[in-house]
Structures are given as structure tokens and as C-alpha cells.
Write a protein that holds these residues in place. Structure first.
Motif, PDB file in Angstrom:
ATOM      1  N   GLU A  50       5.950   9.867   1.728  1.00 53.49           N
ATOM      2  CA  GLU A  50       5.569   8.474   1.530  1.00 53.49           C
ATOM      3  C   GLU A  50       4.863   8.377   0.182  1.00 53.49           C
ATOM      4  O   GLU A  50       4.125   9.279  -0.203  1.00 53.49           O
ATOM      5  N   LEU A  51       5.130   7.296  -0.544  1.00 55.05           N
ATOM      6  CA  LEU A  51       4.384   7.021  -1.764  1.00 55.05           C
ATOM      7  C   LEU A  51       3.298   6.024  -1.416  1.00 55.05           C
ATOM      8  O   LEU A  51       3.582   4.962  -0.837  1.00 55.05           O
ATOM      9  N   ARG A  52       2.051   6.340  -1.749  1.00 56.75           N
ATOM     10  CA  ARG A  52       0.948   5.423  -1.440  1.00 56.75           C
ATOM     11  C   ARG A  52       0.217   5.023  -2.710  1.00 56.75           C
ATOM     12  O   ARG A  52       0.039   5.831  -3.613  1.00 56.75           O
ATOM     13  N   ARG A  53      -0.237   3.797  -2.709  1.00 56.47           N
ATOM     14  CA  ARG A  53      -0.941   3.288  -3.874  1.00 56.47           C
ATOM     15  C   ARG A  53      -2.437   3.242  -3.625  1.00 56.47           C
ATOM     16  O   ARG A  53      -2.891   2.696  -2.621  1.00 56.47           O
ATOM     17  N   ASN A  92      -6.127   2.737  -9.154  1.00 52.77           N
ATOM     18  CA  ASN A  92      -4.822   2.279  -9.624  1.00 52.77           C
ATOM     19  C   ASN A  92      -3.902   3.448  -9.957  1.00 52.77           C
ATOM     20  O   ASN A  92      -3.486   3.652 -11.092  1.00 52.77           O
ATOM     21  N   ARG A  93      -3.620   4.241  -8.924  1.00 53.49           N
ATOM     22  CA  ARG A  93      -2.626   5.302  -9.117  1.00 53.49           C
ATOM     23  C   ARG A  93      -1.821   5.480  -7.833  1.00 53.49           C
ATOM     24  O   ARG A  93      -2.214   5.005  -6.774  1.00 53.49           O
ATOM     25  N   TRP A  94      -0.700   6.134  -7.981  1.00 55.19           N
ATOM     26  CA  TRP A  94       0.151   6.424  -6.833  1.00 55.19           C
ATOM     27  C   TRP A  94       0.020   7.905  -6.488  1.00 55.19           C
ATOM     28  O   TRP A  94      -0.254   8.738  -7.342  1.00 55.19           O
ATOM     29  N   PRO A  98      -2.886  -0.172   7.849  1.00 58.33           N
ATOM     30  CA  PRO A  98      -1.797  -1.020   7.404  1.00 58.33           C
ATOM     31  C   PRO A  98      -0.839  -0.206   6.542  1.00 58.33           C
ATOM     32  O   PRO A  98      -1.254   0.648   5.779  1.00 58.33           O
ATOM     33  N   THR A  99       0.420  -0.442   6.681  1.00 56.73           N
ATOM     34  CA  THR A  99       1.399   0.196   5.793  1.00 56.73           C
ATOM     35  C   THR A  99       2.619  -0.703   5.735  1.00 56.73           C
ATOM     36  O   THR A  99       2.972  -1.338   6.713  1.00 56.73           O
ATOM     37  N   MET A 100       3.221  -0.800   4.548  1.00 56.48           N
ATOM     38  CA  MET A 100       4.406  -1.639   4.439  1.00 56.48           C
ATOM     39  C   MET A 100       5.679  -0.834   4.620  1.00 56.48           C
ATOM     40  O   MET A 100       6.775  -1.328   4.529  1.00 56.48           O
ATOM     41  N   HIS A 121      -5.709   1.594  -4.545  1.00 56.43           N
ATOM     42  CA  HIS A 121      -6.149   0.361  -5.196  1.00 56.43           C
ATOM     43  C   HIS A 121      -7.481   0.516  -5.915  1.00 56.43           C
ATOM     44  O   HIS A 121      -7.913  -0.393  -6.610  1.00 56.43           O
ATOM     45  N   PRO A 174       1.473   4.466 -13.095  1.00 60.48           N
ATOM     46  CA  PRO A 174       0.522   3.712 -13.929  1.00 60.48           C
ATOM     47  C   PRO A 174       0.162   4.427 -15.233  1.00 60.48           C
ATOM     48  O   PRO A 174      -0.046   3.773 -16.244  1.00 60.48           O
ATOM     49  N   ILE A 217       2.165  10.932  -4.052  1.00 62.94           N
ATOM     50  CA  ILE A 217       3.272  11.279  -3.151  1.00 62.94           C
ATOM     51  C   ILE A 217       2.678  12.090  -2.013  1.00 62.94           C
ATOM     52  O   ILE A 217       2.156  13.186  -2.239  1.00 62.94           O
ATOM     53  N   PHE A 273      -5.519  14.456  -3.247  1.00 63.67           N
ATOM     54  CA  PHE A 273      -5.691  15.888  -3.012  1.00 63.67           C
ATOM     55  C   PHE A 273      -5.838  16.148  -1.510  1.00 63.67           C
ATOM     56  O   PHE A 273      -6.480  15.359  -0.810  1.00 63.67           O
ATOM     57  N   PHE A 297      -7.026   6.598   2.077  1.00 62.08           N
ATOM     58  CA  PHE A 297      -5.647   6.292   2.486  1.00 62.08           C
ATOM     59  C   PHE A 297      -4.622   6.881   1.527  1.00 62.08           C
ATOM     60  O   PHE A 297      -3.575   7.377   1.940  1.00 62.08           O
ATOM     61  N   MET A 315       0.809  -1.211   0.000  1.00 63.78           N
ATOM     62  CA  MET A 315       0.000   0.000   0.000  1.00 63.78           C
ATOM     63  C   MET A 315       0.841   1.259   0.000  1.00 63.78           C
ATOM     64  O   MET A 315       0.369   2.320  -0.389  1.00 63.78           O
ATOM     65  N   SER A 316       2.081   1.156   0.493  1.00 69.44           N
ATOM     66  CA  SER A 316       2.900   2.370   0.528  1.00 69.44           C
ATOM     67  C   SER A 316       4.375   2.005   0.562  1.00 69.44           C
ATOM     68  O   SER A 316       4.748   0.910   0.975  1.00 69.44           O
ATOM     69  N   VAL A 317       5.190   2.927   0.121  1.00 69.98           N
ATOM     70  CA  VAL A 317       6.638   2.810   0.278  1.00 69.98           C
ATOM     71  C   VAL A 317       7.191   4.152   0.732  1.00 69.98           C
ATOM     72  O   VAL A 317       6.562   5.200   0.528  1.00 69.98           O
ATOM     73  N   ARG A 318       8.340   4.073   1.328  1.00 71.84           N
ATOM     74  CA  ARG A 318       9.054   5.251   1.776  1.00 71.84           C
ATOM     75  C   ARG A 318       9.230   6.228   0.611  1.00 71.84           C
ATOM     76  O   ARG A 318       9.434   5.807  -0.535  1.00 71.84           O
ATOM     77  N   GLY A 319       9.210   7.521   0.902  1.00 76.52           N
ATOM     78  CA  GLY A 319       9.238   8.539  -0.143  1.00 76.52           C
ATOM     79  C   GLY A 319      10.636   8.874  -0.650  1.00 76.52           C
ATOM     80  O   GLY A 319      11.021  10.049  -0.703  1.00 76.52           O
TER      81      GLY A 319
END
Lengths: 365, 365
Positions: free
Chosen positions: B36-39, B44-46, B22-24, B41, A210, B48, B257, B253, A129-133
Motif C-alpha cells: 500500500e502507498l500511504r501519504r 508531506n511524503r509518501w 480511514p483508508t481510501m 500529511h 514530493p 510504500i 520506518f 499511519f 491517505m492511501s492507495v493500492r500498492g
């Protein structure tokens, strides 16, 4: 791509005549009073071309021209020559080792980066769901002079800017952990610029966005279906604006924005950062011409440009279909919920009409 | 979705405690000074998430609040009661047959439609480049009074607006040839509104926009991988704002914006237009509350809302994973070339922080 363009500063003018635009609609592009839905095979999106009722395309102007002279002065601008110490760290300058009075282009870190280069890169898993920036966010100061816009640069100076962009992208490739670099320029506050001194930016991302994957897939689908690259295959002179030996500029057939412009290399090439010196000069020259035309025709509007290139690691099967280009988007109207909800834009100017107008803009030498 | 929300006007307040987000990422949401970069679902976009350095999230306000009282007056506004004849044709009014002094909601044609209902529909082929611009573009006038905003309506009045939107979508379904309807609201000129009198719009399209297909595919992928609908599966109380019996509102999550809000039905439902009367009332009530909170907290900003529903013809295999919702996007900053080039946005406010602030906005009864 060949045409009988009226104006071409960078090259001779070929005279071949090309086929008219293909369209499957019986309300074809020749009847420009009726709306048309067009499909963009590069980005895989649709646009509604819906001619404005009340005015001619040539009347469309920016209502918020970017003010000149630039509002913040040389004294307070950290991008001006002599203020180098007020910026975030410098990455390199052109010419290397030149002094404050001599540099032409500086590449520096962004003082307020969207991503941080000092974090440990993390590989996103598919279901993560996320990765470090982690990432890079850099600024290319295009000139030491505060009141000079990008198209005001000489041919040689704009070539140096193009080569600085190329060099920084190549450095980010070598840095590892970066998968895609977005090069872009924001001109004017409405277009997202916070500094008025002429500059471009780039963000190096640890993921492939994407939208970029969608573009690559869409171009591959076109190639698999037709045996041709979707950009090499552009045939119509109706949407051509100008061209040089190795580049052409068009209003794309399914432009999402009024007076949107693409500058496309004639050589099939996946990566912007593989441009050579000769082509960098020519590309800069055509970019300069397009920005001049936009400023003259549309009342110096805010605009963005974006270089659409390929991710650093491009599977071989995509190399025949992927072709880099630069997109210029003047800001002439606001976008609302329809565009945000669907990703489809409503464009009030038929691309052929926009191209005709831009072809005929007379840029003083 | 359950929470110990501080404020819930439409329902009782449940008290269950839910799991944290939850966060990885090891630089998790608890350390909000690092990007943090978040996806997302769903789309389907990321995104920052990059916290603004210079100010707290609660300081973020609109610099261009939508002016009130509305600039054009009752005398010149064709949407006002008594001016019905100045509008494009009426489709229906609520209550049916009511007079100028009595109607509550009117659904009319758009005077400058992006698509035309009088053209012959054309089926786009897969490799087609364009189709005739057939479609519907309608306006829902939400109130006969010029100076009333949507959240100023009574609970009963906003229910009538929701039911009018539903009814018009159902009519477009019956009309045939329409594949998808985008319902949206533009509030304020920057958000694309050209009329200040309170209204929503909808555009019925002869195609399914690729962004909608992407959303359906992305939600199906989530379902196939987890066995759950991505919206039914939202568990975290950290991003919850408010809820009622059948709806909850969150800052998503991976919000693209700052202060973006989603209103989500708790019942798994693919199509907005299948909402019943009880739920329409509750949905209107929660929408009203969210718009009040946005206006109070963010200085009456321009905003858009969009209803993200399913195409009329939804394959059965998508029905378990597709879930309609409404998205509210306040306009707090400009977007530049990075966003346009990548489809990734930079959000300066962590969604958990935005949700906390919106939870605590005290709306006067």
C-alpha cells in the motif's frame, strides 16, 4: 561547463578558464577551516559544510570497503549465467534471443518487489491517505559474470547497460498508470544491496514523489528568477572533475555528502530516457570513470547512484528548467537525528577540495 | 486520542472505542499481504508499506544491537562525573552549582561543533548560495554515570533531562539570530553516535530548514482543508501504543520506518520549549516507556529521536495547525538509492501491526 581537467578519458581537454565560485559569504570557500551553510538550488535544501578538524579530506576513506571477491559464489547466485531459471520472470535480454552463454544484460522482475504489477492502479485523490500498492520493481543484471563490477565493464558493455535502463524506462512509460520511474543502484550491503552480483534497479511509481516535485519547483524558481536552467548555468571550474563532449561531472557546490558526484548532460534535456546511442556510450564512459575514481580514492566504498529525471507527464512550463542528471553518493559516514530531523546534512569536505582530489585520481587505462 | 491500551504506566486507561483507520484503498489495512502507498500529511511524503514476505513483523530484530556494557570505560570518558575539565565549556548544570559528585545533567558545548557560535551571523538572501556557518551545537549529558541509558533513569531524572533540553532551547531563543533548533539523540554508532555515554544534542540554525517549512506548510494545508490540526485529529486506536493524561504514543499511519514511534502532546502546542513542569515529567515518562519497549522488542537497536517543533518566529496563521511532537526511529535496515532519490521509504511492517506488537510489550516495573 569547461575546464582544464587533468584527466578525461572520453574526450579532448578544453582549456578555457572559468570564473571562481560565487559565494555571498565573506568566509568564502577559500578559507576552508570555517563552516559554511550552502543552499542547493536543485533539491531546495541546505547543507552544513563543516571541515573535519582532525584530518585532511584526502584521508577520508571507507572503513567498510565492499569485500571482493564477491562473497556468494557463482554456484549459488541466481544472477549468474546458467541460473536464469532461478530468477523472477525475465522482461528482456541483450542481445534479444541470446542464450545463457551469450547474453550481456538481462532485465528481470524483482523477486521481492516493493510494489506489485498485478494490482489494479488507483488514482490518488489530493486528500487521500492511501492507495493500492500498484507499481513495477525491476532489476537490471549488468553482466553475466559474478565477479565483475560495473566499472570493470568495457565501454561497449556499459553502453549496453545504459541502453537497457533507457529501454525499460520507455516500456514503463508505454505501460501507462506509471507517473515516475526511479532508476538506482545500491552497491554494498550498507548501501542497501542484498545481492553482490552487479545490478541496478528501477521502481515505477503511480505517484510523483514530493521530493521530485520539490526539485522541479526549485529548478523552475531558479529559471524564472535568472532566465537560466540551474544545471546549464554551472560555471565554476573549481567543482569540475571531468568532462566529455556531451557530459560533465562535478562535486556539486552544495554537496550533502563527502565526495558526492553529479554527472550532467551538457545538452538541456528533461528525460533520461530520451538519450541517444552516441550519448549513451559517452555517459556510460564517464560513469565508469567516476566509479573507478571513487573506488580508488575512497577504498572501494559502498555507494548509491540515482538518476534524477522528470515525471513522464511534464507540463510544458517546466521543460526549460528541468534537466536530468545522475547522482553518485559514496557511503563514508553514518547519519543521525540531525539529518533525519531537518533534511540538512553535515558534510565534512568542501566540494572544491573533493573535486580537486577526484580530478587528480589517476585511473589506470 | 483515546484507547483501550493494554499498558500505560503513566496514567489511567480510558476505555472509549474509536473508529477504525480511514483508508481510501480497497486493499485496505486489513489485508496486510498486499503493498500500500500511504501519504503522510505531516511531512508531506509518501511511503510504500510493503510487508516482508519471509517473516512476521514480530520477528524483525536489530542485527547490530548496541553493545552493553558501553565500550569505552569510565576512566577514559569525558562525559563521566569527575572528568568535567576534559569537555568543551559547560553552559549549565543541574542542579546549578552542584559539584562533580552531585550533578544530574550537564549542558556543554560540542567539542567538534558543526556550526560555530563565534562567527558573525549573516542573513541569507533568497537567491544567496551560502552564508557563514554561524550557529550553536550543544550536548546534553543525561547522566553522570557511564553505564546508564536514558530509559534507565528514574522518572524524576528523565524529567530533569527534558527540562534541561527545554531550558537550553529557551536560551538559544533569547540569544537571537537563531531561527530553528533541532533537538536530537543518536544512540549507537550506526545511528551516528560517536560517544557511548548517554547524551542528546541540539543544533541552533540561522535558517529554517526547508524540510521544516514543508512540514509547517503541509500541516497548514491540512488545517485549511479540514478545519483541524493533523495531529489533534488522530482518531484511530489501531495505531495507538500507549497514552498518559497529556500525551499519546503511536506508530504513525504512514510510518516511513518499521516501528517508528511518535509521542504527541494532547494539548495543541506549537513549541516544545513551552512545556510546563507537570507535562515535562509525563513526557519523560512516556519517552522512557517507549525506549524500553523498543529495546525489549527489537533487541536494543541503534535509534534516533528528533523533536519536531516550530521555528521561533511562527506566523500567527500557522499557530492553529503546527503541533510539536517527538519521533523515534529504530535502525533496523539500510537505506538505498530508491529512498535517497525519491524521499519515499519502503516500510516492511504495517503500522497497525507494529503498534499492536508495541502495545503488548511487557515492560518490567
Amino acid at each position: 561547463m569547461r575546464s582544464s581537467s587533468q584527466y578525461s578519458r572520453c574526450s579532448e581537454i578544453p582549456t578555457e578558464t572559468l570564473a571562481p565560485l560565487p559565494t555571498m559569504s565573506s568566509s568564502s570557500s577559500s578559507s576552508r577551516d570555517s563552516p559554511e551553510l550552502r543552499r542547493d538550488h536543485i533539491f531546495n535544501r541546505w547543507v552544513i559544510i563543516s571541515p573535519a578538524r582532525s584530518r585532511r579530506p584526502s584521508d577520508l576513506k571507507s572503513h567498510s570497503p565492499t569485500s571482493k571477491p564477491n562473497p556468494d559464489s557463482t554456484n549459488s547466485c541466481p544472477f549468474c549465467a546458467g541460473h536464469e531459471a532461478e530468477c523472477a520472470p525475465e522482461i528482456f535480454r541483450v542481445p534479444a534471443g541470446s542464450s545463457a552463454a551469450e547474453w550481456k544484460v538481462r532485465v528481470i522482475e524483482n523477486l521481492y518487489p516493493a510494489l506489485r504489477r498485478d494490482l489494479e492502479p488507483q488514482n490518488p485523490s489530493f486528500d487521500g491517505m492511501s492507495v493500492r500498492g500498484f507499481g513495477f520493481h525491476d532489476v537490471v543484471i549488468e553482466t553475466p559474470s559474478h565477479d565483475v563490477r560495473l566499472p570493470d565493464l568495457s565501454d561497449l558493455e556499459i553502453k549496453e547497460v545504459v541502453l537497457a535502463l533507457k529501454e525499460r524506462v520507455k516500456q514503463l512509460k508505454r505501460a501507462g498508470s506509471i507517473k515516475y520511474v526511479q532508476v538506482f543502484k545500491n552497491y554494498g550491503a550498507i548501501a542497501g544491496a542484498s545481492m553482490s552480483h552487479s545490478h541496478s534497479q528501477m521502481i515505477g511509481l503511480p505517484i510523483v514523489p514530493p521530493m521530485v516535485s520539490t526539485r522541479l519547483d526549485s529548478m523552475k524558481e531558479y529559471f524564472d528568477r535568472t532566465g537560466k536552467c540551474g544545471l546549464c548555468d554551472i560555471q565554476s571550474k573549481e567543482i569540475l572533475i571531468d568532462e566529455s563532449s556531451h557530459f560533465f561531472s562535478i562535486v556539486p557546490f552544495a554537496a550533502s555528502f563527502p565526495f558526492e558526484i553529479w554527472i550532467v548532460p551538457k545538452d538541456h534535456s528533461s528525460h533520461f530516457h530520451e538519450i541517444d546511442d552516441e550519448r549513451a556510450a559517452e555517459f556510460g564512459c564517464l560513469l565508469k570513470l567516476m566509479l573507478f575514481k571513487v573506488a580508488l580514492q575512497l577504498n572501494d566504498p559502498p555507494f548509491n547512484f540515482m538518476i534524477h529525471t522528470a515525471p513522464f507527464e511534464l507540463p510544458f512550463s517546466f521543460s526549460h528548467s528541468t534537466h536530468w542528471f545522475l547522482q553518485i553518493v559514496p557511503h563514508l559516514n553514518n547519519f543521525g537525528g540531525f539529518e533525519m530531523g531537518t533534511g540538512c546534512y553535515i558534510n565534512a569536505v568542501f566540494p572544491e577540495a573533493a573535486a580537486e582530489i577526484l580530478r587528480e585520481v589517476n585511473v589506470p587505462k
